[in-house]
Structure formats: C-alpha cells, structure tokens
Design a protein around this motif. Structure first.
Motif, PDB file in Angstrom:
ATOM      1  N   SER A  12       0.833  -1.186   0.000  1.00  0.00           N
ATOM      2  CA  SER A  12       0.000   0.000   0.000  1.00  0.00           C
ATOM      3  C   SER A  12       0.872   1.242   0.000  1.00  0.00           C
ATOM      4  O   SER A  12       1.831   1.330   0.767  1.00  0.00           O
ATOM      5  CB  SER A  12      -0.900   0.015   1.240  1.00  0.00           C
ATOM      6  OG  SER A  12      -1.638   1.212   1.295  1.00  0.00           O
ATOM      7  N   GLU A  13       0.530   2.179  -0.850  1.00  0.00           N
ATOM      8  CA  GLU A  13       1.191   3.487  -0.822  1.00  0.00           C
ATOM      9  C   GLU A  13       0.703   4.292   0.379  1.00  0.00           C
ATOM     10  O   GLU A  13       1.366   5.205   0.841  1.00  0.00           O
ATOM     11  CB  GLU A  13       0.909   4.266  -2.116  1.00  0.00           C
ATOM     12  CG  GLU A  13       1.569   3.685  -3.350  1.00  0.00           C
ATOM     13  CD  GLU A  13       3.055   3.968  -3.438  1.00  0.00           C
ATOM     14  OE1 GLU A  13       3.621   4.623  -2.538  1.00  0.00           O
ATOM     15  OE2 GLU A  13       3.665   3.515  -4.418  1.00  0.00           O
ATOM     16  N   GLN A  14      -0.479   3.952   0.895  1.00  0.00           N
ATOM     17  CA  GLN A  14      -1.085   4.663   2.024  1.00  0.00           C
ATOM     18  C   GLN A  14      -0.923   3.840   3.305  1.00  0.00           C
ATOM     19  O   GLN A  14      -1.898   3.360   3.886  1.00  0.00           O
ATOM     20  CB  GLN A  14      -2.579   4.933   1.767  1.00  0.00           C
ATOM     21  CG  GLN A  14      -2.858   5.949   0.695  1.00  0.00           C
ATOM     22  CD  GLN A  14      -2.733   5.376  -0.703  1.00  0.00           C
ATOM     23  OE1 GLN A  14      -3.074   4.227  -0.935  1.00  0.00           O
ATOM     24  NE2 GLN A  14      -2.236   6.164  -1.622  1.00  0.00           N
ATOM     25  N   LEU A  15       0.300   3.733   3.777  1.00  0.00           N
ATOM     26  CA  LEU A  15       0.584   2.902   4.945  1.00  0.00           C
ATOM     27  C   LEU A  15      -0.213   3.358   6.166  1.00  0.00           C
ATOM     28  O   LEU A  15      -0.862   2.551   6.825  1.00  0.00           O
ATOM     29  CB  LEU A  15       2.083   2.913   5.247  1.00  0.00           C
ATOM     30  CG  LEU A  15       2.543   1.987   6.373  1.00  0.00           C
ATOM     31  CD1 LEU A  15       2.309   0.535   6.012  1.00  0.00           C
ATOM     32  CD2 LEU A  15       4.006   2.232   6.687  1.00  0.00           C
ATOM     33  N   GLU A  16      -0.211   4.636   6.465  1.00  0.00           N
ATOM     34  CA  GLU A  16      -0.915   5.135   7.655  1.00  0.00           C
ATOM     35  C   GLU A  16      -2.426   4.933   7.540  1.00  0.00           C
ATOM     36  O   GLU A  16      -3.079   4.561   8.517  1.00  0.00           O
ATOM     37  CB  GLU A  16      -0.593   6.610   7.903  1.00  0.00           C
ATOM     38  CG  GLU A  16       0.846   6.876   8.276  1.00  0.00           C
ATOM     39  CD  GLU A  16       1.306   6.157   9.542  1.00  0.00           C
ATOM     40  OE1 GLU A  16       0.484   6.010  10.483  1.00  0.00           O
ATOM     41  OE2 GLU A  16       2.466   5.724   9.588  1.00  0.00           O
ATOM     42  N   ASP A  17      -2.985   5.178   6.365  1.00  0.00           N
ATOM     43  CA  ASP A  17      -4.424   4.958   6.166  1.00  0.00           C
ATOM     44  C   ASP A  17      -4.785   3.486   6.315  1.00  0.00           C
ATOM     45  O   ASP A  17      -5.847   3.144   6.843  1.00  0.00           O
ATOM     46  CB  ASP A  17      -4.864   5.455   4.793  1.00  0.00           C
ATOM     47  CG  ASP A  17      -4.818   6.969   4.655  1.00  0.00           C
ATOM     48  OD1 ASP A  17      -4.739   7.659   5.694  1.00  0.00           O
ATOM     49  OD2 ASP A  17      -4.856   7.450   3.511  1.00  0.00           O
TER      50      ASP A  17
END
Length: 122
Positions: A12-17
């Motif tokens: 995922s490019e959106q690790l925190e999300d």
C-alpha cells in the motif's frame, strides 16, 4: 516438515491509512511498525497481516490481488453487526450451500476481505 502459519503481506502506498483502517475499523492492533522500511505488522486474535510500502525492486501501480483474504470467525453475525455501518459491503451476510455464513468488504486499498463462519453443523 510442516508449515506453521501464513502472514500475508499487502502493499500500500497509504501505509498510515491502511493501519488506521485495520485498527480502527477491524479491531486489529499495530504490533510493530518501522517507518524507515515503510512496514507494519497488524494483529487480531490469531491473524497477522503485514503491510508494506512497495519498494524499488517491485513494479507497483496500484494494489492488485486476484483473490480475496478469507477470515474465519466464530461469530460472523456479531462481526457483521459491528462492521455493517462502518464499511460498504461487497455483499452482505449470506448463507451458502457449502455450509458457510459470510460477508465481504473491501479495505481502503481495494483488497477484498471475506469473513465467514462454518454453519454446516447447525
């Protein structure tokens, strides 16, 4: 020689999300995180999922998985009731002829997550 577990790694490019979705929505705990690697390990009960940002060695345009992640649960009704107003279902709670009661959702990356309970003995 036996296999002892399976821990899928999703990109995922959106690790925190992704961490937020799995912890806040699905009740996982972020057991370990390494910002330098862009990696985290998420756990709930007997299930572990690793999440990583794609690295330079792997071409990555978007999350892609041609199957689903199937979670077995001992109370699919309670899980459905806890999640149904927080997520958009792919399909709602259904009973299938192969003896499973299940539902499916997508995570914030678009990965298909199915949750099922064996009801063949009912």
């Amino acid at each position: 020689m036996k296999l002892t577990s399976l821990r899928p790694m999703i990109w995922s490019e959106q690790l925190e999300d992704t961490i937020a979705f799995y912890t806040h929505t699905l009740g996982f705990v972020c057991a370990e995180k390494n910002d330098g690697w862009g990696w985290a390990c998420l756990c709930r009960d007997e299930v572990e999922i690793m999440v990583a940002k794609p690295n330079a060695h792997t071409p990555f345009e978007k999350p892609l998985f041609t199957g689903s992640f199937y979670f077995n649960t001992d109370d699919v009704n309670a899980l459905w009731n806890a999640l149904k107003d927080k997520v958009e279902p792919v399909y709602g709670l259904e009973e299938f002829e192969w003896g499973m009661r299940e539902f499916a959702i997508r995570d914030n990356n678009g990965y298909l997550l199915q949750f099922g309970q064996d009801i063949s003995g009912e």
